[in-house]
Write an enzyme that holds these catalytic residues in place. Structure first.
Site, PDB file in Angstrom:
ATOM      1  N   LYS A  62       0.863  -1.183   0.000  1.00 23.47           N
ATOM      2  CA  LYS A  62       0.000   0.000   0.000  1.00 23.47           C
ATOM      3  C   LYS A  62       0.904   1.239   0.000  1.00 23.47           C
ATOM      4  CE  LYS A  62      -4.409   0.730   2.371  1.00 23.47           C
ATOM      5  NZ  LYS A  62      -5.073   0.557   3.651  1.00 23.47           N
TER       6      LYS A  62
HETATM    7  O1  G3P Z   1      -7.869   1.238   5.341  1.00 24.29           O
HETATM    8  C1  G3P Z   1      -8.135   2.553   5.030  1.00 24.29           C
HETATM    9  C2  G3P Z   1      -9.516   3.054   5.379  1.00 24.29           C
HETATM   10  O2  G3P Z   1     -10.475   2.066   5.204  1.00 24.29           O
HETATM   11  C3  G3P Z   1      -9.607   3.822   6.650  1.00 24.29           C
HETATM   12  O3  G3P Z   1     -10.912   4.010   7.121  1.00 24.29           O
HETATM   13  O4  G3P Z   1     -12.503   4.639   8.911  1.00 24.29           O
HETATM   14  O5  G3P Z   1     -10.074   5.272   9.137  1.00 24.29           O
HETATM   15  O6  G3P Z   1     -11.547   6.404   7.489  1.00 24.29           O
HETATM   16  P1  G3P Z   1     -11.273   5.139   8.222  1.00 24.29           P
END
Ligand code: G3P
Length: 219
Positions: free
Chosen positions: A83
């Site tokens: 990533k």
């Molecule tokens: O993995 C990246 C993403 O899904 C993060 O989500 O909830 O931290 O905005 P969030």
């Protein structure tokens, strides 16, 4: 549509893998920090649970260091996807890693313009963050519609749309309606996809009526 689990918690991953619904896992530095465990130990364990791609994020922000970190992470297991953040050096690393045969997930995408760049850099996955766009008063799912539409215009764009920052079941339903390739779903949201009060009510009624018959399917 593929389901990835958006977590670095191996117990949660095991539980979802047991359901047979898991196609992969995505992690990020925040999710790893939440476990309090060693990054490489966690990654190895996750890769032993799921066969599908497991995204592991670099923390360097310059090309050379991203390549070094990416190579080290890719060596953990055959199913690691690296990533990288959607910055200039990240896309440069994306192109180099992809050419070397490594799967790359380009993360922190917030615009269709960025998604076009990631596809041109040969990304395996583009991760648009819908929840974080919603948080600032935008319609996160509009971005998914735009990217799916744009990518469909070009045979040379083979990047899969991986919907990230999912906060509730309707994000998943809308993503499926739009034809997104993957949803990376926090385990708590994935479990909510099962829920419907009429399912619970209907099952309780069926079981109560069956009880009255005094029969057993297997005795
Ligand atoms: O993995 C990246 C993403 O899904 C993060 O989500 O909830 O931290 O905005 P969030």
């Amino acid at each position: 549509m593929k389901f990835f689990a958006d977590t670095a918690d191996t117990e949660e991953i095991r539980e979802l893998a047991d359901l047979g619904l898991l196609d992969g896992v995505t992690t990020n530095p925040s999710l790893v920090a939440k476990t309090g465990r060693d990054f490489f130990e966690v990654l190895k364990e996750i890769c032993s649970i799921v066969d599908g791609p497991v995204s592991a994020e670099v923390t360097a922000t310059d090309f050379d260091s991203m390549m070094t970190e990416g190579q080290k992470l890719a060596d953990v297991a055959d199913n690691i996807a690296i990533k990288v953040p959607l910055i200039k050096d990240g896309l440069k690393a994306c192109k180099a890693l992809t050419q070397g045969g490594t799967k790359v997930n380009v993360t922190l995408c917030f615009s269709a313009a960025q998604a076009i760049l990631a596809a041109k850099a040969g990304a395996t996955y583009i991760s648009p963050f819908v929840g974080r766009l919603d948080d600032i008063g935008h319609e996160g799912m509009d971005l998914i519609g735009d990217i799916v539409e744009i990518y469909a215009n070009y045979d040379s764009f083979n990047t899969e749309v991986l919907v990230a920052s999912i906060r509730h079941p309707m994000h998943v339903v809308e993503a499926a309606r739009m034809g997104a390739d993957v949803c990376t779903v926090p385990p708590a949201v994935l479990k909510k996809l099962f829920d419907h009060p009429l399912t619970d009510k209907g099952l309780a009624a069926f079981l109560a009526d069956w009880e009255k018959t005094g029969q057993a399917i297997v005795s």
